[in-house]
Design an enzyme around this catalytic site. Sequence first.
Site, PDB file in Angstrom:
ATOM      1  N   ARG A 126       0.822  -1.151   0.239  1.00 55.99           N
ATOM      2  CA  ARG A 126       0.213   0.134  -0.049  1.00 55.99           C
ATOM      3  C   ARG A 126       0.889   1.359   0.016  1.00 55.99           C
ATOM      4  O   ARG A 126       2.039   1.168   0.587  1.00 55.99           O
ATOM      5  CB  ARG A 126      -0.765  -0.001   1.354  1.00 55.99           C
ATOM      6  CG  ARG A 126      -1.858   1.044   1.366  1.00 55.99           C
ATOM      7  CD  ARG A 126      -2.924   0.993   0.381  1.00 55.99           C
ATOM      8  NE  ARG A 126      -4.331   1.677   0.717  1.00 55.99           N
ATOM      9  CZ  ARG A 126      -5.177   2.063  -0.100  1.00 55.99           C
ATOM     10  NH1 ARG A 126      -5.301   1.343  -1.193  1.00 55.99           N
ATOM     11  NH2 ARG A 126      -6.401   2.557   0.370  1.00 55.99           N
ATOM     12  N   THR A 415      -9.406   0.312  -9.915  1.00 54.37           N
ATOM     13  CA  THR A 415      -8.502  -0.755  -9.504  1.00 54.37           C
ATOM     14  C   THR A 415      -8.879  -1.809 -10.473  1.00 54.37           C
ATOM     15  O   THR A 415      -9.554  -1.897 -11.375  1.00 54.37           O
ATOM     16  CB  THR A 415      -9.215  -1.073  -8.143  1.00 54.37           C
ATOM     17  OG1 THR A 415      -9.152   0.039  -7.465  1.00 54.37           O
ATOM     18  CG2 THR A 415      -8.301  -2.042  -7.261  1.00 54.37           C
ATOM     19  N   SER A 480     -10.320  -0.812   0.745  1.00 58.13           N
ATOM     20  CA  SER A 480     -11.519  -1.804   0.674  1.00 58.13           C
ATOM     21  C   SER A 480     -11.196  -2.945  -0.246  1.00 58.13           C
ATOM     22  O   SER A 480     -11.816  -3.794  -0.225  1.00 58.13           O
ATOM     23  CB  SER A 480     -12.640  -1.123   0.092  1.00 58.13           C
ATOM     24  OG  SER A 480     -13.132  -0.059   0.817  1.00 58.13           O
ATOM     25  N   GLY A 500     -13.663  -1.720  -7.479  1.00 53.22           N
ATOM     26  CA  GLY A 500     -14.974  -1.261  -7.297  1.00 53.22           C
ATOM     27  C   GLY A 500     -14.760  -0.275  -6.263  1.00 53.22           C
ATOM     28  O   GLY A 500     -15.969  -0.020  -5.409  1.00 53.22           O
TER      29      GLY A 500
HETATM   30  N1  GLY Z   1      -8.334   2.945  -3.598  1.00 53.45           N
HETATM   31  C1  GLY Z   1      -9.202   1.688  -3.474  1.00 53.45           C
HETATM   32  C2  GLY Z   1      -9.027   0.942  -2.254  1.00 53.45           C
HETATM   33  O1  GLY Z   1      -7.944   0.764  -1.830  1.00 53.45           O
HETATM   34  O2  GLY Z   1      -9.919   0.444  -1.689  1.00 53.45           O
END
Ligand code: GLY
Length: 593
Positions: A126, A415, A480, A500
């Site tokens: 991340r 995504t 998410s 999504g």
């Molecule tokens: N940016 C979408 C997620 O990380 O949930």
Amino acid sequence: MRILLTLCAMALAGPVAAQQAADAVAPETGTELGLAASSPAVAAALEAKAAGRPVEAETWMVAAAHPLAVEAGARVLAAGGSAADAMVAVQTVLGLVEPQSSGLGGGAFLVWHDGTSGEMTTLDGRETAPLAATPRLFQDAQGEPLAFFDAVVGGRSVGTPGTPALLAEAHRRWGRAPWPSLFDDAIRLAEDGFAVSPRLAGLIAEDAERLARFPETAAYFLPDGAPLQAGASLRNPDYAATLRLLAKEGAAGFYTGPVSADIVRAVGSAPGNPGLLSQLDLAIYQVRARDPVCVSYRSFEVCGMGPPSSGALTLGQILGMLEPYDLAALGPQSAEAWRLIGDASRLAFADRGRYMADSDFVPMPTAGLVDPSYLAARAALLAGDDALPEVAPGRPAFDHSHNLADDIALELPSTSHVSIVDRFGNVLSMTTTIENGFGSRLMVRGFLLNNELTDFSFATHEDGVPIANRLEPGKRPRSSMAPTIVLKDGAPVLAIGSPGGSRIIGYVAKALIAWIDWGMDVQRAVALPNAVNRFGTFDLEAGTAAEALQDPLAALGFEIKIGDLNSGLHAIALGAGLQGGADPRREGIALGD
Ligand code: GLY
């Protein structure tokens, strides 16, 4: 086209197929997508998808969002590479042919089940907030949250990319093929050119005004000032050069030296909205290996990515709350089944908004949130007949104070998801992103930079009470993304995930329930019409059988919204052989042998 395919399926195959057709979203075919089938295997995969059948194989399989990326992964697997090797090839091609969704400028989460040791590992790639960022980064001078797209577009939203480091770490742990060879397909396609897909062309046209704000981005997506058209041959020599550097020098070729200098310069000089990323942020970036979060559901263990993702915890809460209810008996057309799923989701999202964030920075009741006794108490709230009039966070077991306020992060869909099984029994599930479609819209050396920092809550406190997902220097924004591997008796039986935004969780929950409770194969499970409830509104997928739930769910007290729900589920089921499913709403396929 959806109606036509449904009617054809009904006419050809009788009542059982007619029911199955009514259950599923009909795919767009390869021809209509403008994606030429580059091999008989791709043609067969597109045909299976169009017919609503899973792709079958014995030894290995890869499912992802674009045929060229899937083919790159398939070549690696066919030559004896591991799932980690194939993932590097898939990701580097996705960054070229589906640049709006994921790439070198973004971040990803990877779940790995090892075929030899039987161990499950999750890797957190991340993005991180710059060390110079403050919690009020997304507020104006009066302390009010910025409008979402004012924050997104430009340098301010860019976090330290994690994907290049994740590729290198996955290869270091589990790779078998030589690292430089994994870039061959992406470099060849970037240098020789590839055909712009209709989906990419449509998204460029929709976003043209924002893409036009930055010269490098405009020159690539809007040559001569006009959006690229579907079928146009597009070359990206800058991307090929970046990949060559990565192939030669490993992740250091990205995080130090000229690539990192250009990223920092682009972020810091973005007109109107500069950001704070420094070369130090890039140089100290680290992938983290974390414990998976696993929850029992029926006779399965559903495992995925823990904090800073909310994916596995929220999904696990939903499934844990549904455990006492007989969804199999109710079936996919039952409004009662969807009442239970919808309100379990609302309860889980209430906890998500209160408690879930980067646990390296904020104490989190991770175990308490999926403790069976806590979930049983939350499940009892679903015992009535109607939609819950009000939903609030619960009080899971927690060693710390419960003094946290609810988050206000807005996550819009983008995504991409990749599922891979190799000949060695390794299973990989990875969700990868640059956040919003086209991320920050800043382009450097052939790839787009993320806007992941806007996954933080723009507000830091509510009435003086801190919000767990507030921005802090070095912190990772809550996600998410829910890359998932399902186990039965300790052995992997399914790899799945979806893009999504915050709807990812609902999309994956739907497909798991369809596969586990409703006995659908992976293709039918991913194609099943989407119905998602996060914060109260029941979102039903327009133009599908889900619209039939509108009146019954409204009668139960839900507020209904009908619209496009563009999941991008890619799944592989493992049993006697392998079965792959690719979401008919997107351009992807599954290929195997
Ligand atoms: N940016 C979408 C997620 O990380 O949930």
